[in-house]
Every structure is written in structure tokens, then in C-alpha cells.
Design a protein around this motif. Structure first.
Motif, mmCIF file in Angstrom:
data_model
loop_
_atom_site.group_PDB
_atom_site.id
_atom_site.type_symbol
_atom_site.label_atom_id
_atom_site.label_comp_id
_atom_site.label_asym_id
_atom_site.label_seq_id
_atom_site.Cartn_x
_atom_site.Cartn_y
_atom_site.Cartn_z
ATOM 1 N N VAL A 16 0.838 -1.202 0.000
ATOM 2 C CA VAL A 16 0.000 0.000 0.000
ATOM 3 C C VAL A 16 0.874 1.254 0.000
ATOM 4 O O VAL A 16 0.604 2.205 -0.745
ATOM 5 N N ALA A 17 1.934 1.254 0.794
ATOM 6 C CA ALA A 17 2.840 2.410 0.824
ATOM 7 C C ALA A 17 3.497 2.611 -0.535
ATOM 8 O O ALA A 17 3.605 3.745 -1.023
ATOM 9 N N GLY A 18 3.922 1.529 -1.154
ATOM 10 C CA GLY A 18 4.551 1.632 -2.466
ATOM 11 C C GLY A 18 3.599 2.142 -3.530
ATOM 12 O O GLY A 18 3.965 2.970 -4.369
ATOM 13 N N ILE A 19 2.372 1.657 -3.497
ATOM 14 C CA ILE A 19 1.359 2.115 -4.453
ATOM 15 C C ILE A 19 1.119 3.612 -4.278
ATOM 16 O O ILE A 19 1.084 4.357 -5.262
ATOM 17 N N GLN A 20 0.976 4.048 -3.051
ATOM 18 C CA GLN A 20 0.721 5.470 -2.788
ATOM 19 C C GLN A 20 1.880 6.337 -3.269
ATOM 20 O O GLN A 20 1.671 7.386 -3.881
ATOM 21 N N GLU A 21 3.109 5.900 -3.019
ATOM 22 C CA GLU A 21 4.274 6.665 -3.486
ATOM 23 C C GLU A 21 4.298 6.784 -5.003
ATOM 24 O O GLU A 21 4.589 7.852 -5.547
ATOM 25 N N ILE A 22 3.987 5.687 -5.673
ATOM 26 C CA ILE A 22 3.992 5.708 -7.134
ATOM 27 C C ILE A 22 2.874 6.605 -7.660
ATOM 28 O O ILE A 22 3.081 7.377 -8.601
ATOM 29 N N GLU A 23 1.709 6.539 -7.054
ATOM 30 C CA GLU A 23 0.608 7.412 -7.479
ATOM 31 C C GLU A 23 0.957 8.878 -7.246
ATOM 32 O O GLU A 23 0.645 9.735 -8.081
ATOM 33 N N ASP A 24 1.609 9.178 -6.133
ATOM 34 C CA ASP A 24 2.049 10.560 -5.874
ATOM 35 C C ASP A 24 3.065 11.005 -6.923
ATOM 36 O O ASP A 24 2.992 12.132 -7.436
ATOM 37 N N LEU A 25 4.005 10.121 -7.233
ATOM 38 C CA LEU A 25 5.010 10.432 -8.243
ATOM 39 C C LEU A 25 4.355 10.631 -9.609
ATOM 40 O O LEU A 25 4.736 11.530 -10.365
ATOM 41 N N LEU A 26 3.365 9.824 -9.905
ATOM 42 C CA LEU A 26 2.639 9.967 -11.164
ATOM 43 C C LEU A 26 1.986 11.344 -11.265
ATOM 44 O O LEU A 26 2.062 11.997 -12.311
ATOM 45 N N ARG A 27 1.364 11.795 -10.190
ATOM 46 C CA ARG A 27 0.751 13.139 -10.205
ATOM 47 C C ARG A 27 1.799 14.211 -10.469
ATOM 48 O O ARG A 27 1.569 15.154 -11.241
ATOM 49 N N THR A 28 2.958 14.061 -9.864
ATOM 50 C CA THR A 28 4.045 15.013 -10.102
ATOM 51 C C THR A 28 4.471 14.990 -11.564
ATOM 52 O O THR A 28 4.661 16.043 -12.189
ATOM 53 N N ALA A 29 4.613 13.784 -12.110
ATOM 54 C CA ALA A 29 5.024 13.649 -13.515
ATOM 55 C C ALA A 29 3.988 14.253 -14.453
ATOM 56 O O ALA A 29 4.335 14.921 -15.426
ATOM 57 N N LEU A 30 2.714 14.017 -14.147
ATOM 58 C CA LEU A 30 1.654 14.559 -15.000
ATOM 59 C C LEU A 30 1.593 16.076 -14.935
ATOM 60 O O LEU A 30 1.276 16.734 -15.937
ATOM 61 N N THR A 31 1.900 16.631 -13.789
ATOM 62 C CA THR A 31 1.937 18.088 -13.670
ATOM 63 C C THR A 31 3.023 18.675 -14.570
ATOM 64 O O THR A 31 2.813 19.679 -15.247
ATOM 65 N N ALA A 32 4.158 18.006 -14.604
ATOM 66 C CA ALA A 32 5.291 18.505 -15.392
ATOM 67 C C ALA A 32 5.192 18.150 -16.870
ATOM 68 O O ALA A 32 5.663 18.903 -17.721
ATOM 69 N N HIS A 33 4.575 17.005 -17.178
ATOM 70 C CA HIS A 33 4.586 16.512 -18.560
ATOM 71 C C HIS A 33 3.211 15.989 -18.965
ATOM 72 O O HIS A 33 3.057 14.863 -19.430
ATOM 73 N N ALA A 34 2.218 16.843 -18.811
ATOM 74 C CA ALA A 34 0.815 16.456 -19.034
ATOM 75 C C ALA A 34 0.532 16.024 -20.462
ATOM 76 O O ALA A 34 -0.452 15.328 -20.701
ATOM 77 N N ASP A 35 1.376 16.385 -21.388
ATOM 78 C CA ASP A 35 1.119 16.044 -22.787
ATOM 79 C C ASP A 35 1.934 14.842 -23.270
ATOM 80 O O ASP A 35 1.894 14.507 -24.452
ATOM 81 N N ASP A 36 2.635 14.180 -22.383
ATOM 82 C CA ASP A 36 3.448 13.030 -22.773
ATOM 83 C C ASP A 36 2.523 11.850 -23.098
ATOM 84 O O ASP A 36 1.844 11.324 -22.215
ATOM 85 N N PRO A 37 2.464 11.416 -24.355
ATOM 86 C CA PRO A 37 1.504 10.374 -24.742
ATOM 87 C C PRO A 37 1.749 9.027 -24.060
ATOM 88 O O PRO A 37 0.792 8.318 -23.725
ATOM 89 N N ASP A 38 2.992 8.660 -23.854
ATOM 90 C CA ASP A 38 3.287 7.381 -23.207
ATOM 91 C C ASP A 38 2.882 7.401 -21.735
ATOM 92 O O ASP A 38 2.375 6.406 -21.207
ATOM 93 N N LEU A 39 3.075 8.524 -21.103
ATOM 94 C CA LEU A 39 2.670 8.678 -19.706
ATOM 95 C C LEU A 39 1.145 8.626 -19.587
ATOM 96 O O LEU A 39 0.603 7.948 -18.711
ATOM 97 N N LEU A 40 0.467 9.288 -20.500
ATOM 98 C CA LEU A 40 -0.998 9.266 -20.495
ATOM 99 C C LEU A 40 -1.538 7.862 -20.758
ATOM 100 O O LEU A 40 -2.519 7.445 -20.143
#
Length: 113
Positions: A16-40
Motif C-alpha cells: 500500500v505504501a509503495g502504491i501510494q508513493e507511485i501514485e504521488d510520483l505519477l501526479r508530479t510527472a503529469l503536472t510537469a509533462h501532461a502532454d506526454d503520450p506514453d505517460l498518459l
């Protein structure tokens, strides 16, 4: 047996801790690179992996799906030469290793020294 007992006791919290960290990191990545097609696409795949309704996902399955997201975030970080995001990816990996090390403790598999 001690390793198995520690794993049974610690693994659900660790996942659960690992999932939460990854989801938090994902939000950070999306904020910085919202148009990245592979990330989306990784986000869409991750969202499809979650069960519908109130039933909670199996933590191990969700953790594995989150691992694919972590890989996509890492790829995006390097693709965009985003040093801050790269550092954050490494930090998530470091914490994952620490949690695994706590579960395993001083166990050494025979022939794996």
C-alpha cells in the motif's frame, strides 16, 4: 520461518505504501509533462487495471500495475531530461528497496551470497 512471518505481517502495508508513493510520483510527472503520450497511456492502462465498484483491488496486482506506471514515469523523466523527476524516481526505488530489506532482514538464500 522468520522471513515468512515478517513478510506476512509487513507485506500488505509495504504494498500500500509503495502504491501510494507511485501514485504521488505519477501526479508530479503529469503536472510537469501532461502532454506526454506514453505517460498518459500508462495512466489509462493503470486505471483499467483497477476493479470497478467498491471492491478493493488485490494489493499485489495493484502493486504490479503501479510498477508499470513507475516504469513509464521513469521513461518520461529521462525522455524530458527532467533531473528533478529522475531524482524522485530514484527515491521511490530506494524506499521500495528499504521496505523489501526490512521484510527479508538478514536472510540469505543458500548459494546466493
Amino acid at each position: 520461518m522468520g522471513v515468512i512471518e515478517r513478510r506476512i505481517e509487513s507485506e500488505p502495508r509495504s504494498l500500500v505504501a509503495g502504491i501510494q508513493e507511485i501514485e504521488d510520483l505519477l501526479r508530479t510527472a503529469l503536472t510537469a509533462h501532461a502532454d506526454d503520450p506514453d505517460l498518459l497511456e500508462a495512466v489509462r492502462t493503470y486505471e483499467r487495471a483497477r476493479p470497478a465498484g467498491v471492491k478493493a483491488a488485490d494489493p499485489l496486482s495493484q502493486y504490479e500495475a503501479a510498477g508499470a506506471v513507475l516504469s513509464a514515469v521513469s521513461d518520461a523523466a529521462y525522455h524530458h531530461s527532467d533531473a528533478d523527476l529522475i531524482d524522485q524516481v530514484f527515491e521511490v526505488h530506494r524506499r521500495r528497496f528499504e521496505r523489501l530489506s526490512q521484510v527479508i532482514g538478514d536472510y540469505e538464500a543458500a548459494g546466493r551470497t
